[in-house]
Design a protein around this motif. Structure first.
Motif, short mmCIF file in Angstrom:
data_model
loop_
_atom_site.label_atom_id
_atom_site.label_comp_id
_atom_site.label_asym_id
_atom_site.label_seq_id
_atom_site.Cartn_x
_atom_site.Cartn_y
_atom_site.Cartn_z
N GLY A 83 0.84 -1.19 0.00
CA GLY A 83 0.00 0.00 0.00
C GLY A 83 0.88 1.24 0.00
O GLY A 83 1.90 1.27 0.67
N VAL A 84 0.49 2.26 -0.74
CA VAL A 84 1.27 3.49 -0.86
C VAL A 84 0.39 4.69 -0.54
O VAL A 84 -0.70 4.83 -1.09
CB VAL A 84 1.86 3.65 -2.28
N SER A 85 0.89 5.56 0.36
CA SER A 85 0.17 6.79 0.67
C SER A 85 1.19 7.89 0.96
O SER A 85 2.37 7.62 1.16
CB SER A 85 -0.73 6.59 1.89
N PRO A 86 0.72 9.14 1.03
CA PRO A 86 1.64 10.23 1.38
C PRO A 86 1.88 10.36 2.89
O PRO A 86 2.50 11.31 3.33
CB PRO A 86 0.94 11.47 0.82
N ASP A 87 1.43 9.40 3.68
CA ASP A 87 1.65 9.41 5.13
C ASP A 87 3.11 9.16 5.47
O ASP A 87 3.81 8.46 4.73
CB ASP A 87 0.82 8.30 5.81
#
Length: 169
Positions: A83-87
């Protein structure tokens, strides 16, 4: 519903080389660095989500967690899910711990990978415009090419799409 063959904001299409990356993240065993180069030779799912610990992202992540054992590559191997997020990594760690996630989440704080995949897009919420992640999913084959993708993923329908895409590998 038919799948588009070209990702609108990029030159990516089914069969295109997936963008290279090296990202820091958090897995069930702790912090890790993941690179597209190290993943060569095995198919993997790269899914982009807006923000850890929000309702839709939690639904999507927990559904993947609950069905991970069923996501098999033709021939029997389990699918690697990322999973990829800007977090930041600390937010990912809290999300993994709270939801007992069994796969790796990657931090794309500068949204460079999201931009490479064309999923860093203008969004609008309550009349306010901003840039953010368009919830999207990409199945990458063992050769590092885009095998399938889905944009504007609905969290509760994501696993079904992944299973269908895997059947076509």
């Amino acid at each position: 519903m038919t799948q588009k063959t070209v990702i609108e904001e990029t030159a990516l299409a089914v069969g295109s080389p997936a963008p290279d990356f090296v990202l820091e993240g958090m897995g069930p065993q702790g912090g890790e660095t993941v690179s597209s180069e190290a993943l060569r030779g095995q198919p993997y799912l790269l899914y982009f989500y807006p923000r850890a610990s929000t309702p839709g992202c939690t639904t999507q992540a927990c559904d993947l967690r609950d069905h991970l054992a069923e996501l098999r590559i033709p021939g029997g191997e389990g699918l690697r899910v990322l999973g990829v997020s800007p977090d930041g990594v600390s937010a990912l760690e809290k999300f993994i711990t709270k939801q007992a996630l069994t796969f790796t989440l990657l931090s794309d704080m500068d949204h460079a990978l999201a931009e490479a995949y064309g999923v860093w897009v203008p969004k609008k919420l309550y009349g306010k415009e901003f840039m953010g992640i368009e919830r999207s999913s990409f199945l990458i084959d063992a050769g590092g090419k885009v095998a399938a993708f889905r944009r504007k993923v609905r969290p509760a329908q994501h696993v079904a799409w992944v299973q269908e895409a895997l059947s076509r590998l």
